[in-house]
Each structure stands twice: as C-alpha cells, then as structure tokens.
Design a protein around this motif. Structure first.
Motif, short mmCIF file in Angstrom:
data_model
loop_
_atom_site.label_atom_id
_atom_site.label_comp_id
_atom_site.label_asym_id
_atom_site.label_seq_id
_atom_site.Cartn_x
_atom_site.Cartn_y
_atom_site.Cartn_z
N ALA A 74 -111.91 -52.49 -118.61
CA ALA A 74 -111.49 -53.82 -118.17
C ALA A 74 -110.19 -53.76 -117.37
CB ALA A 74 -111.33 -54.73 -119.39
N ALA A 75 -109.27 -52.89 -117.72
CA ALA A 75 -108.01 -52.78 -117.00
C ALA A 75 -108.22 -52.42 -115.53
CB ALA A 75 -107.10 -51.75 -117.67
N LYS A 76 -109.30 -51.70 -115.23
CA LYS A 76 -109.58 -51.31 -113.84
C LYS A 76 -109.93 -52.53 -112.97
CE LYS A 76 -109.32 -46.85 -114.64
NZ LYS A 76 -108.30 -45.99 -114.10
N ALA A 77 -110.38 -53.60 -113.58
CA ALA A 77 -110.71 -54.81 -112.82
C ALA A 77 -109.46 -55.50 -112.28
CB ALA A 77 -111.50 -55.79 -113.69
N PHE A 78 -108.30 -55.15 -112.83
CA PHE A 78 -107.06 -55.82 -112.45
C PHE A 78 -106.02 -54.86 -111.87
CE2 PHE A 78 -109.06 -58.29 -115.80
CZ PHE A 78 -109.10 -59.54 -115.22
N ASP A 79 -106.42 -53.66 -111.49
CA ASP A 79 -105.43 -52.69 -111.01
C ASP A 79 -105.15 -52.79 -109.51
OD1 ASP A 79 -107.67 -51.48 -109.89
OD2 ASP A 79 -107.56 -49.68 -111.14
N GLY A 80 -105.84 -53.67 -108.80
CA GLY A 80 -105.59 -53.87 -107.38
C GLY A 80 -106.20 -52.81 -106.48
N LEU A 81 -107.01 -51.93 -107.02
CA LEU A 81 -107.61 -50.86 -106.23
C LEU A 81 -109.10 -51.12 -106.00
CD1 LEU A 81 -106.01 -47.84 -108.13
CD2 LEU A 81 -105.24 -48.86 -105.98
N TRP A 86 -114.54 -52.05 -113.16
CA TRP A 86 -114.93 -52.32 -114.53
C TRP A 86 -116.45 -52.36 -114.54
CZ3 TRP A 86 -117.03 -57.42 -115.73
CH2 TRP A 86 -117.46 -57.55 -117.05
N PHE A 87 -117.06 -51.79 -115.58
CA PHE A 87 -118.51 -51.83 -115.71
C PHE A 87 -118.86 -52.43 -117.07
CE2 PHE A 87 -122.54 -49.65 -116.95
CZ PHE A 87 -123.37 -50.31 -116.05
N ASN A 88 -119.67 -53.46 -117.05
CA ASN A 88 -120.13 -54.15 -118.25
C ASN A 88 -121.29 -53.35 -118.84
OD1 ASN A 88 -120.38 -56.21 -120.14
ND2 ASN A 88 -121.79 -57.37 -118.86
N PHE A 101 -101.70 -63.39 -119.28
CA PHE A 101 -100.48 -63.05 -118.56
C PHE A 101 -99.26 -63.00 -119.47
CE2 PHE A 101 -103.28 -64.76 -115.36
CZ PHE A 101 -103.11 -63.88 -114.31
N GLY A 102 -99.31 -63.58 -120.65
CA GLY A 102 -98.17 -63.62 -121.54
C GLY A 102 -97.23 -64.74 -121.17
N GLY A 103 -96.46 -65.17 -122.13
CA GLY A 103 -95.44 -66.20 -121.87
C GLY A 103 -96.03 -67.56 -121.58
N PRO A 104 -95.24 -68.40 -120.89
CA PRO A 104 -95.69 -69.76 -120.60
C PRO A 104 -96.90 -69.77 -119.66
CG PRO A 104 -93.60 -69.30 -119.53
CD PRO A 104 -93.92 -68.12 -120.39
N ALA A 105 -97.59 -70.90 -119.61
CA ALA A 105 -98.78 -71.03 -118.78
C ALA A 105 -98.45 -70.74 -117.31
CB ALA A 105 -99.36 -72.43 -118.91
N ARG A 106 -99.36 -70.06 -116.64
CA ARG A 106 -99.19 -69.75 -115.22
C ARG A 106 -100.41 -70.24 -114.46
NH1 ARG A 106 -96.78 -65.13 -117.73
NH2 ARG A 106 -94.64 -64.91 -117.04
N ILE A 107 -100.25 -70.48 -113.20
CA ILE A 107 -101.35 -70.93 -112.35
C ILE A 107 -101.74 -69.77 -111.44
CG2 ILE A 107 -102.04 -72.52 -110.53
CD1 ILE A 107 -99.99 -74.50 -111.72
N VAL A 108 -103.01 -69.43 -111.42
CA VAL A 108 -103.50 -68.39 -110.52
C VAL A 108 -103.74 -69.03 -109.16
CG1 VAL A 108 -105.38 -66.77 -110.07
CG2 VAL A 108 -104.54 -67.10 -112.41
N ILE A 109 -103.07 -68.50 -108.16
CA ILE A 109 -103.19 -69.02 -106.81
C ILE A 109 -104.36 -68.38 -106.07
CG2 ILE A 109 -101.99 -69.28 -104.58
CD1 ILE A 109 -100.76 -70.90 -106.88
N ARG A 110 -104.61 -67.10 -106.35
CA ARG A 110 -105.65 -66.38 -105.61
C ARG A 110 -106.14 -65.21 -106.44
NH1 ARG A 110 -104.74 -62.85 -100.11
NH2 ARG A 110 -106.54 -61.54 -100.46
N TYR A 111 -107.40 -64.89 -106.29
CA TYR A 111 -107.93 -63.64 -106.81
C TYR A 111 -109.04 -63.16 -105.88
CZ TYR A 111 -111.79 -66.36 -108.90
OH TYR A 111 -112.86 -67.18 -109.09
N ASP A 112 -109.24 -61.88 -105.84
CA ASP A 112 -110.25 -61.26 -104.97
C ASP A 112 -111.26 -60.53 -105.84
OD1 ASP A 112 -108.96 -61.94 -102.48
OD2 ASP A 112 -107.52 -60.34 -102.90
N ILE A 113 -112.52 -60.59 -105.45
CA ILE A 113 -113.58 -59.86 -106.13
C ILE A 113 -114.23 -58.91 -105.15
CG2 ILE A 113 -115.81 -60.07 -107.30
CD1 ILE A 113 -114.95 -62.85 -108.23
#
Length: 122
Positions: A74-81, A86-88, A101-113
């Motif tokens: 799962a960590a490979k899905a978020f490593d930016g490479l 990640w394989f299910n 993300f930890g801490g207070p709530a954050r807003i995701v502005i963008r993600y790429d698949i």
C-alpha cells in the motif's frame, strides 16, 4: 541547533557543528509541538538565537484491503513514483486504500492515478 518543549522556552542544544542547511531531529513524539532555534559559533563566541520555528510530527498510516509484499504494498501507492505500484493481491476486482495524514483535518487538492504496466487488457 536548539530545541524546547515550550514556546520561547528554555532551549537545549541537540546538535553542534551542523554544517548543512538541513537537520533531521529523530525520535520525536507524534502530535507534540517542538520549538527550534539555531545559533552560530566562531572564534569570537556564539551568536544570538535565530527566530523561533515550530514543528508538530504526525503519524502517517497507510492501509489497504490487501497487498503483495514486499514490492507491491500500500505504501507504494503513495510514494510518487510511476515505477512502483500497489497490488490488491486477494481482492479480485475491488479493493481499497486508506491514507491517514495525521493531525488536524486536511483537504486533498489533487491526486494522480497511474495504471500499472502489467494491467490486463479487456
């Protein structure tokens, strides 16, 4: 490099002879505020402290419905490479990923698949 647990508090020296523009303070507790200043030392003595900055380390938790360790986790899905993935492994046609993300709530502005290079063609 000096650190305090109190805003503008008494600082303890945590590193000396730091000769780079970056420093990693390890072994910290999550969700705790740390306050930092730096000073310079030469043959004439020590300068005053810099302006204080603060940091709050937070835990990042990544989980998935299943994965295929060690290379398709799962960590490979978020490593930016795009060269990793990640394989299910046991999930069939559906699966899920969670990223805390930890801490207070954050807003995701963008993600790429990106699709893996070994995806079966329909």
């Amino acid at each position: 490099m000096k650190r305090s647990f109190a805003n503008n508090g008494a600082y303890s020296t945590i590193a000396t002879n730091v000769r780079s523009t970056s420093f990693t303070d390890s072994g910290l507790a999550n969700d705790t505020t740390y306050y930092y200043v730096v000073s310079a030392v030469n043959s004439l003595g020590e300068s005053g402290n810099s302006t204080q900055v603060s940091a709050i380390p937070t835990a990042v938790v990544i989980s998935a419905s299943s994965e295929n360790p060690p290379n398709e986790t799962a960590a490979k899905a978020f490593d930016g490479l795009t060269s990793t993935k990640w394989f299910n492994a046991n999930g069939g046609n559906t699966g899920w990923l969670a990223y805390y993300f930890g801490g207070p709530a954050r807003i995701v502005i963008r993600y790429d698949i990106t699709s893996a290079n070994d995806r079966a063609r329909a």
